[in-house]
Design an enzyme around this catalytic site. Sequence first.
Site, short mmCIF file in Angstrom:
data_model
loop_
_atom_site.label_atom_id
_atom_site.label_comp_id
_atom_site.label_asym_id
_atom_site.label_seq_id
_atom_site.Cartn_x
_atom_site.Cartn_y
_atom_site.Cartn_z
N CYS A 1 1.00 -1.22 -0.09
CA CYS A 1 -0.09 -0.04 -0.20
C CYS A 1 0.87 1.36 0.04
CB CYS A 1 -0.79 0.06 1.09
SG CYS A 1 -0.05 -0.14 2.68
N CYS B 1 -1.13 -5.06 7.64
CA CYS B 1 -0.90 -3.87 7.94
C CYS B 1 0.02 -3.83 9.47
CB CYS B 1 -1.92 -2.88 8.49
SG CYS B 1 -2.97 -2.85 6.97
FE1 FES Z 1 -1.17 0.34 4.19
FE2 FES Z 1 -2.57 -0.77 6.32
S1 FES Z 1 -3.16 -0.24 4.41
S2 FES Z 1 -0.64 -0.30 6.41
#
Ligand code: FES
Length: 101
Positions: A10, A79
């Site tokens: 992400c 995450c």
């Molecule tokens: Fe990136 Fe949770 S979506 S750390």
Amino acid sequence: GYGRVGNPVCGDLMEIFIKVRDGKIEDIKFRTFGCGAAIATSSMITEMARGKSLEEAMRITRNDVADALDGLPPQKMHCSNLAADALHAAINDYLSKKQKH
Ligand code: FES
């Protein structure tokens, strides 16, 4: 010690700062640029690691952090990996700096 990890999935970023005295984590802070789960796990890992010896803190796993929060949704598990990885990176950074002095 200072640890910084990025999440390639992400693009989020987590930094952990530790202050060590007598082999124990006396103080620990985080700075996280990321989602709610990343911020929650950063905060939780500071609670879990404060006061622990470096060996104990090194044994905190990715799953321990998620468990301490009573679990995370499956799509958010990645995450929580940042928190344990950043903590371990900070400890390794501290140890390598100490060796040089
Ligand atoms: Fe990136 Fe949770 S979506 S750390």
